[in-house]
Design a protein around this motif. Structure first.
Motif, PDB file in Angstrom:
ATOM      1  N   ASN A  49     -21.577  66.924  -1.481  1.00 37.66           N
ATOM      2  CA  ASN A  49     -21.473  65.461  -1.520  1.00 37.66           C
ATOM      3  C   ASN A  49     -20.175  64.988  -2.168  1.00 37.66           C
ATOM      4  O   ASN A  49     -20.163  64.036  -2.944  1.00 37.66           O
ATOM      5  CB  ASN A  49     -22.688  64.845  -2.221  1.00 37.66           C
ATOM      6  CG  ASN A  49     -23.949  65.031  -1.411  1.00 37.66           C
ATOM      7  OD1 ASN A  49     -23.897  65.053  -0.182  1.00 37.66           O
ATOM      8  ND2 ASN A  49     -25.069  65.204  -2.097  1.00 37.66           N
ATOM      9  N   GLU A  50     -19.092  65.666  -1.859  1.00 34.14           N
ATOM     10  CA  GLU A  50     -17.778  65.283  -2.359  1.00 34.14           C
ATOM     11  C   GLU A  50     -16.802  65.229  -1.180  1.00 34.14           C
ATOM     12  O   GLU A  50     -17.097  65.696  -0.090  1.00 34.14           O
ATOM     13  CB  GLU A  50     -17.275  66.299  -3.390  1.00 34.14           C
ATOM     14  CG  GLU A  50     -18.117  66.343  -4.647  1.00 34.14           C
ATOM     15  CD  GLU A  50     -17.619  67.398  -5.628  1.00 34.14           C
ATOM     16  OE1 GLU A  50     -16.534  67.945  -5.403  1.00 34.14           O
ATOM     17  OE2 GLU A  50     -18.341  67.671  -6.593  1.00 34.14           O
ATOM     18  N   ILE A  51     -15.637  64.693  -1.431  1.00 31.50           N
ATOM     19  CA  ILE A  51     -14.584  64.647  -0.422  1.00 31.50           C
ATOM     20  C   ILE A  51     -13.434  65.519  -0.919  1.00 31.50           C
ATOM     21  O   ILE A  51     -13.013  65.407  -2.067  1.00 31.50           O
ATOM     22  CB  ILE A  51     -14.090  63.207  -0.192  1.00 31.50           C
ATOM     23  CG1 ILE A  51     -15.227  62.358   0.378  1.00 31.50           C
ATOM     24  CG2 ILE A  51     -12.886  63.192   0.736  1.00 31.50           C
ATOM     25  CD1 ILE A  51     -14.866  60.900   0.543  1.00 31.50           C
ATOM     26  N   SER A  52     -12.946  66.380  -0.048  1.00 36.44           N
ATOM     27  CA  SER A  52     -11.864  67.285  -0.437  1.00 36.44           C
ATOM     28  C   SER A  52     -10.537  66.786   0.127  1.00 36.44           C
ATOM     29  O   SER A  52     -10.277  66.891   1.333  1.00 36.44           O
ATOM     30  CB  SER A  52     -12.137  68.701   0.076  1.00 36.44           C
ATOM     31  OG  SER A  52     -11.019  69.516  -0.163  1.00 36.44           O
ATOM     32  N   MET A  81      -8.255  68.114   3.583  1.00 38.43           N
ATOM     33  CA  MET A  81      -7.680  67.186   4.562  1.00 38.43           C
ATOM     34  C   MET A  81      -6.158  67.344   4.656  1.00 38.43           C
ATOM     35  O   MET A  81      -5.583  67.233   5.738  1.00 38.43           O
ATOM     36  CB  MET A  81      -8.063  65.751   4.203  1.00 38.43           C
ATOM     37  CG  MET A  81      -9.516  65.462   4.397  1.00 38.43           C
ATOM     38  SD  MET A  81      -9.846  63.747   3.988  1.00 38.43           S
ATOM     39  CE  MET A  81     -11.611  63.787   3.878  1.00 38.43           C
ATOM     40  N   VAL A  82      -5.535  67.597   3.519  1.00 36.08           N
ATOM     41  CA  VAL A  82      -4.083  67.827   3.524  1.00 36.08           C
ATOM     42  C   VAL A  82      -3.747  69.097   4.300  1.00 36.08           C
ATOM     43  O   VAL A  82      -2.791  69.132   5.079  1.00 36.08           O
ATOM     44  CB  VAL A  82      -3.535  67.884   2.075  1.00 36.08           C
ATOM     45  CG1 VAL A  82      -2.105  68.401   2.042  1.00 36.08           C
ATOM     46  CG2 VAL A  82      -3.613  66.516   1.427  1.00 36.08           C
ATOM     47  N   LEU A  83      -4.541  70.154   4.111  1.00 41.98           N
ATOM     48  CA  LEU A  83      -4.315  71.392   4.860  1.00 41.98           C
ATOM     49  C   LEU A  83      -4.455  71.161   6.361  1.00 41.98           C
ATOM     50  O   LEU A  83      -3.656  71.671   7.150  1.00 41.98           O
ATOM     51  CB  LEU A  83      -5.285  72.484   4.405  1.00 41.98           C
ATOM     52  CG  LEU A  83      -5.013  73.130   3.058  1.00 41.98           C
ATOM     53  CD1 LEU A  83      -6.089  74.163   2.749  1.00 41.98           C
ATOM     54  CD2 LEU A  83      -3.643  73.778   3.039  1.00 41.98           C
ATOM     55  N   ILE A  84      -5.452  70.382   6.763  1.00 40.51           N
ATOM     56  CA  ILE A  84      -5.638  70.074   8.184  1.00 40.51           C
ATOM     57  C   ILE A  84      -4.442  69.283   8.708  1.00 40.51           C
ATOM     58  O   ILE A  84      -3.916  69.579   9.787  1.00 40.51           O
ATOM     59  CB  ILE A  84      -6.955  69.307   8.405  1.00 40.51           C
ATOM     60  CG1 ILE A  84      -8.139  70.214   8.095  1.00 40.51           C
ATOM     61  CG2 ILE A  84      -7.053  68.758   9.821  1.00 40.51           C
ATOM     62  CD1 ILE A  84      -9.480  69.511   8.054  1.00 40.51           C
ATOM     63  N   ALA A  85      -3.982  68.297   7.953  1.00 34.84           N
ATOM     64  CA  ALA A  85      -2.836  67.486   8.379  1.00 34.84           C
ATOM     65  C   ALA A  85      -1.567  68.331   8.492  1.00 34.84           C
ATOM     66  O   ALA A  85      -0.810  68.200   9.465  1.00 34.84           O
ATOM     67  CB  ALA A  85      -2.617  66.328   7.399  1.00 34.84           C
TER      68      ALA A  85
END
Length: 154
Positions: free
Chosen positions: A114-117, A121-125
């Motif tokens: 229940n957190e946001i990483s 997301m930076v790795l995906i971008a």
């Protein structure tokens, strides 16, 4: 799989005969101020690669150029056909897959807690940016190669 590894096979037609096209390519490969370098591996098969490198020092058995092209001249009735296989450097092709995969795993782990990483997301971008950079490099080599020869896409 070719789409994931950012490779492409393209065919071009030329009004030149197979020997004339080979001679034109040899002459082109001898020019020093082009944005690519090439050489023949056999009578009608050749390789070309971009002059940009991502590693300037020598590393044995490691490809350093940004994009690669393998070609084959095929004789046809109206001239000749040029079969080209284009791909970015293997590191530039595999790195985005790894970054996006790791980013998705990190994001899913954070989501289950229940957190946001932000890191995931930076790795995906960054992976997406590297993939697009590989597309740019591959297209750059193809455009530079095509610009110097009278080729029509099939």
């Amino acid at each position: 799989m070719d789409r994931i590894l950012n490779t492409r096979s393209t065919m071009y037609s030329s009004s030149l005969s197979d020997t004339d096209l080979r001679d034109a390519l040899e002459k082109l490969f001898k020019e020093k101020k082009l944005k690519f370098i090439g050489k023949f591996k056999s009578l009608y098969e050749f390789e070309a690669y971009d002059t940009w490198t991502y590693i300037t020092w020598y590393v044995p058995n490691m490809r350093r150029q940004m994009a690669y092209l393998k070609g084959k001249i095929i004789k046809s009735e109206k001239g000749s056909i040029l079969n080209l296989n284009l791909k970015p450097n293997p590191v530039i092709a595999i790195f985005p897959i790894l970054l996006i995969s790791i980013g998705i795993i990190i994001s899913l782990i954070a989501l289950f807690q229940n957190e946001i990483s932000i890191f995931g997301m930076v790795l995906i971008a960054v992976g997406i940016v590297f993939y697009l950079f590989g597309v740019f490099l591959k297209n750059r080599l193809e455009r530079n190669f095509q610009k110097h020869l009278d080729l029509q896409k099939m």
